[in-house]
Design an enzyme around this catalytic site. Structure first.
Site, PDB file in Angstrom:
ATOM      1  N   CYS A   1      -8.772  -9.281   4.086  1.00  0.00           N
ATOM      2  CA  CYS A   1      -7.622 -10.187   4.302  1.00  0.00           C
ATOM      3  C   CYS A   1      -6.898  -9.880   5.603  1.00  0.00           C
ATOM      4  O   CYS A   1      -5.672 -10.037   5.680  1.00  0.00           O
ATOM      5  CB  CYS A   1      -6.641 -10.148   3.128  1.00  0.00           C
ATOM      6  SG  CYS A   1      -7.361 -10.713   1.596  1.00  0.00           S
TER       7      CYS A   1
ATOM      8  N   GLN B   1       0.810  -1.222   0.000  1.00  0.00           N
ATOM      9  CA  GLN B   1       0.000   0.000   0.000  1.00  0.00           C
ATOM     10  C   GLN B   1       0.847   1.277   0.000  1.00  0.00           C
ATOM     11  O   GLN B   1       0.282   2.377  -0.044  1.00  0.00           O
ATOM     12  CB  GLN B   1      -0.947   0.015   1.210  1.00  0.00           C
ATOM     13  CG  GLN B   1      -1.963  -1.110   1.234  1.00  0.00           C
ATOM     14  CD  GLN B   1      -2.968  -1.033   0.079  1.00  0.00           C
ATOM     15  OE1 GLN B   1      -3.208   0.030  -0.496  1.00  0.00           O
ATOM     16  NE2 GLN B   1      -3.547  -2.169  -0.271  1.00  0.00           N
TER      17      GLN B   1
HETATM   18  N1  PLP Z   1      -0.144  -6.721   1.705  1.00  0.00           N
HETATM   19  C1  PLP Z   1      -1.008  -5.708   1.729  1.00  0.00           C
HETATM   20  C2  PLP Z   1      -0.899  -4.664   2.803  1.00  0.00           C
HETATM   21  C3  PLP Z   1      -1.995  -5.627   0.748  1.00  0.00           C
HETATM   22  O1  PLP Z   1      -2.869  -4.621   0.771  1.00  0.00           O
HETATM   23  C4  PLP Z   1      -2.063  -6.635  -0.248  1.00  0.00           C
HETATM   24  C5  PLP Z   1      -3.135  -6.625  -1.255  1.00  0.00           C
HETATM   25  O2  PLP Z   1      -4.276  -6.355  -0.998  1.00  0.00           O
HETATM   26  C6  PLP Z   1      -1.119  -7.655  -0.236  1.00  0.00           C
HETATM   27  C7  PLP Z   1      -0.170  -7.665   0.751  1.00  0.00           C
HETATM   28  C8  PLP Z   1      -1.111  -8.730  -1.254  1.00  0.00           C
HETATM   29  O3  PLP Z   1      -0.864  -8.213  -2.524  1.00  0.00           O
HETATM   30  P1  PLP Z   1      -0.973  -9.139  -3.815  1.00  0.00           P
HETATM   31  O4  PLP Z   1      -2.346  -9.762  -3.736  1.00  0.00           O
HETATM   32  O5  PLP Z   1      -0.837  -8.202  -4.956  1.00  0.00           O
HETATM   33  O6  PLP Z   1       0.105 -10.157  -3.736  1.00  0.00           O
END
Ligand code: PLP
Length: 418
Positions: free
Chosen positions: A376, A215
């Site tokens: 998540c 982010q």
């Molecule tokens: N970490 C954070 C803080 C996130 O917001 C996200 C995605 O929403 C991720 C990790 C994972 O990213 P990606 O799904 O692009 O691997």
């Protein structure tokens, strides 16, 4: 020798013109011509230069990299390796050789867990995380802990303000902590962590640090030399780039000391039936055909963001977010969670009269794209005793008119569900 004059600051752009280089924002979506896209924390929209980088590669330069001895393949290889150099310089990495292309943040963190983690952790060692982490920066460490006998410990969150209890760090940064992995900006509440200070503190104790930059990349200026982390992970698709590309960026020398994680073509030096030797980093970690077009388009995204200026982007994000926050605060029954002052470009909230999923569905029918649920971060939501939140997340291409329209829709929702 003549002194090199400092680079002239980029003037603040005309934001309406900036917005017009995002085709989906201009035309709207098939279901909603009046699209209000407030879900950039999940994935950002893509500007013309990124779309044309993808299109140009496949139309004019497409070949596999690193193995062809003909001109087209050499050109594709150059473009791919130049993309690595662009990404390195965008984040202030010491060298392109510190940049491993991955499919995104999740893959980058898993790479560290599998390669660095299995080589460096033993039973009794501790991995320090925070209670704000995205599942991507939690589950890989749970798997690693189960394999190595290491233990997970957490910096506690102080409440719905989303601030972490820094005083707990005094007790938590013990000599058996080998890794401190934390998010730069929380995707769930918007908390901005004092990443440089924490990295410096951990480093003084010999603790390796990993910053989840999903982010922060493309939202605030990130210079890894001053951030001072050992590993930084990010996703291209959240910073105007394509999906399926991101990177792990490491402190110089760290990657060379790490064993490979995925085996296959491209990552080897020499292979016999029974054993192999590896290429140097970063290629050692890029088994198989890499995401070539995506890396080249990610570099186009870096150049595009630089052409606007990360300082302008961060200031624009902050102004829009402050406007959204105060506008939403006027809606009866709506309660904003997350930090009271500084926050990333998102506003997370709950409404007394409606479940987050009902609100998001109501908004979606009006063309307002929000996200509702646990984002998540299930353990965080459980700790805060929230059923989830609604998250409105912004990027520099949003407008004040959109914020007014979104507020009207959410005020209607409040009345509808009352
Ligand atoms: N970490 C954070 C803080 C996130 O917001 C996200 C995605 O929403 C991720 C990790 C994972 O990213 P990606 O799904 O692009 O691997």
């Amino acid at each position: 020798p003549m002194a090199i004059p400092p680079a002239a600051p980029v003037p603040e752009p005309n934001w309406d013109a900036v917005r017009s280089s995002f085709p989906l924002l201009v035309s709207g979506a098939a279901e909603s011509p009046e699209l209000l896209y407030f879900d950039s924390a999940a994935s950002s929209q893509k500007p013309e230069p990124v779309l044309s980088a993808l299109d140009n590669f496949y139309r004019h330069d497409n070949a596999n990299v690193h193995r062809g001895l003909y001109a087209l393949s050499a050109r594709a290889t150059d473009a791919f390796e130049n993309a690595r150099a662009t990404v390195a310089s965008f984040f202030g990495a010491a060298s392109p050789r510190d940049v491993v292309f991955t499919s995104g943040t999740t893959a980058a963190i898993n790479l560290v867990a599998h390669s660095w983690g299995r080589a460096n952790l033993k039973p009794g060692d501790r991995i320090l995380l925070t209670e704000l982490e995205h599942h991507s920066n939690l589950v890989p460490w749970q798997l690693l802990a189960a394999q190595t006998g290491a233990q997970l410990v957490f910096v506690p969150v102080l409440g719905p303000c989303g601030t972490l209890d820094e005083s707990a760090l005094d007790d938590l940064l013990t000599p058996d902590v080998k890794l401190f992995a934390f998010t730069h900006i929380s995707n769930s509440l918007g908390t901005i962590n004092p990443a440089a200070a924490w990295c410096a503190r951990a480093r003084s104790l010999g603790i390796t640090t990993l910053v989840d930059g999903a982010q922060s990349a493309g939202h605030i200026p990130v210079n890894l030399a001053s951030l001072g982390c050992d590993f930084y992970a990010f996703s291209g698709h959240k910073m105007c780039g394509p999906t399926a590309i991101g990177a792990l960026i490491a402190r110089p020398g760290l990657l060379d000391a790490m064993p490979p994680f995925l085996g296959g073509g491209e990552m080897i030096e020499s292979v016999s039936f029974l054993q192999s030797s590896w290429r140097e980093a970063p290629w050692r970690f890029e088994a198989g055909t890499p995401p070539i077009a995506q890396a080249i388009a990610l570099a186009a995204a870096c150049r595009y963001l630089d052409s606007i200026g990360l300082d302008h982007i961060a200031a624009r994000d902050a102004t829009l977010t402050a406007a959204l926050k105060s506008s939403l605060a006027s809606i009866p029954g709506l309660r904003i969670v997350g930090p009271p002052h500084e926050r990333g470009s998102l506003v997370s909230f709950v409404m007394d009269q409606a479940h987050p999923h009902d609100l998001v569905t109501f908004a979606g029918e009006k063309g307002l794209c929000l996200r509702g649920g646990h984002h998540c971060t299930q353990p965080l939501m459980r700790k805060l005793a929230l059923p989830g939140t609604v998250r409105a997340s912004l990027y520099f291409y949003n407008s004040f008119d959109e914020i007014n329209a979104a507020t009207r829709i959410l005020a209607d929702a409040g009345r509808y569900f009352a």
